[in-house]
Scaffold this motif. Sequence first.
Motif, PDB file in Angstrom:
ATOM      1  N   VAL A   1       0.840  -1.198   0.000  1.00 44.20           N
ATOM      2  CA  VAL A   1       0.000   0.000   0.000  1.00 44.20           C
ATOM      3  C   VAL A   1       0.876   1.250   0.000  1.00 44.20           C
ATOM      4  O   VAL A   1       0.610   2.218  -0.717  1.00 44.20           O
ATOM      5  N   ALA A   2       1.954   1.228   0.810  1.00 45.50           N
ATOM      6  CA  ALA A   2       2.850   2.386   0.886  1.00 45.50           C
ATOM      7  C   ALA A   2       3.473   2.679  -0.469  1.00 45.50           C
ATOM      8  O   ALA A   2       3.571   3.837  -0.883  1.00 45.50           O
ATOM      9  N   ALA A   3       3.899   1.620  -1.158  1.00 45.51           N
ATOM     10  CA  ALA A   3       4.517   1.823  -2.466  1.00 45.51           C
ATOM     11  C   ALA A   3       3.506   2.328  -3.485  1.00 45.51           C
ATOM     12  O   ALA A   3       3.776   3.273  -4.237  1.00 45.51           O
ATOM     13  N   LEU A   4       2.324   1.714  -3.499  1.00 45.07           N
ATOM     14  CA  LEU A   4       1.294   2.113  -4.450  1.00 45.07           C
ATOM     15  C   LEU A   4       0.847   3.543  -4.191  1.00 45.07           C
ATOM     16  O   LEU A   4       0.526   4.288  -5.115  1.00 45.07           O
ATOM     17  N   ARG A   5       0.865   3.932  -2.927  1.00 45.14           N
ATOM     18  CA  ARG A   5       0.458   5.270  -2.522  1.00 45.14           C
ATOM     19  C   ARG A   5       1.308   6.347  -3.190  1.00 45.14           C
ATOM     20  O   ARG A   5       0.837   7.442  -3.488  1.00 45.14           O
ATOM     21  N   GLU A   6       2.568   6.022  -3.453  1.00 48.89           N
ATOM     22  CA  GLU A   6       3.474   7.032  -3.981  1.00 48.89           C
ATOM     23  C   GLU A   6       3.284   7.292  -5.472  1.00 48.89           C
ATOM     24  O   GLU A   6       4.014   8.101  -6.059  1.00 48.89           O
ATOM     25  N   THR A   7       2.315   6.615  -6.090  1.00 49.16           N
ATOM     26  CA  THR A   7       1.961   6.993  -7.459  1.00 49.16           C
ATOM     27  C   THR A   7       1.444   8.433  -7.503  1.00 49.16           C
ATOM     28  O   THR A   7       1.410   9.052  -8.573  1.00 49.16           O
TER      29      THR A   7
END
Length: 300
Positions: free
Chosen positions: A257-263
């Motif tokens: 989720v954290a990685a996807l959030r940075e989109t």
Amino acid sequence: MAAFPAVLADPALPTLALVGGSGLSAGVVALTLFAAVLHAVWNAVAHGVPDRLVGFALIGTAYVVVGGVAALVLGLPPVAAWPFVLGSAGLHVVYTLLLWASYQLGEFGQVYPVARGTAPWVVAVIEVASGHAVPVVQLVGIAVISVGLISLALDGGRLSRAAMPALGAAVATGVCIAGYTVVDAAAVGTTPVPVYAAWMFLLQGPVMPVVALVRRRRGLVRQPRSMLVAGLAGGVVSLAAYGLVLVAQTSGATAAVAALRETGIVVGAILGTVFLGERFGIGRIAAAAVVAAGIVLVDL
């Protein structure tokens, strides 16, 4: 290293245990992507209003109202949580002041990705410097983020003296983000997330309205209705983005989720180009995408 990238879900995310390899359902992916868009949107609103001080003051007013109502309903945090609540709120105040300075000094499509990308880079570099074993893929991620940040700094092929104050404020904003996310991670288990969030927003919210009142005085109440609507809506959108990420975090796949959030970094660069009419659109979007890719590698 794994525990540190897991604290990079923004802002103030106390549910931060890394669950390696957890898959994301389509619903969680949709929520996270929507939260990323909302986060970029409220930042674009904060940058785009004619008087940014008033815009940030209105966003802070929304924090006070929503946080105050939630605090009344949910009650006080336990005693053990107060150092974290106060520490996070204080760091958020500094973050907000730095973000306001960044938007006063620079273009949104440049400073927003730099601020967002600096936070995971700082935490990851600290982890490397402290002598912890770091997987190769995460070292690659640090290098990729570095390349993306340098590309954003060298906007248009050069680092101009005029851009230095804005970039300095953006980097300082990112350092502050790294600080409050680490504090929030340490708050895990001390209090329920909604209580923690309510008091954190309530305590940080009044600062920008007070600053605006001191600087604008009577002029503060003579603002166009469109600015009032935009500022308050920006605050509500900010809170909505935060809430959606919290919901997504309940899936247990915190790192994903954290990685996807940075989109949202890429979304911010696009908003700066399309809606704010900023230069170097394609270059900034590409550099922002590189930063986001590096964050994904660091979060693996």
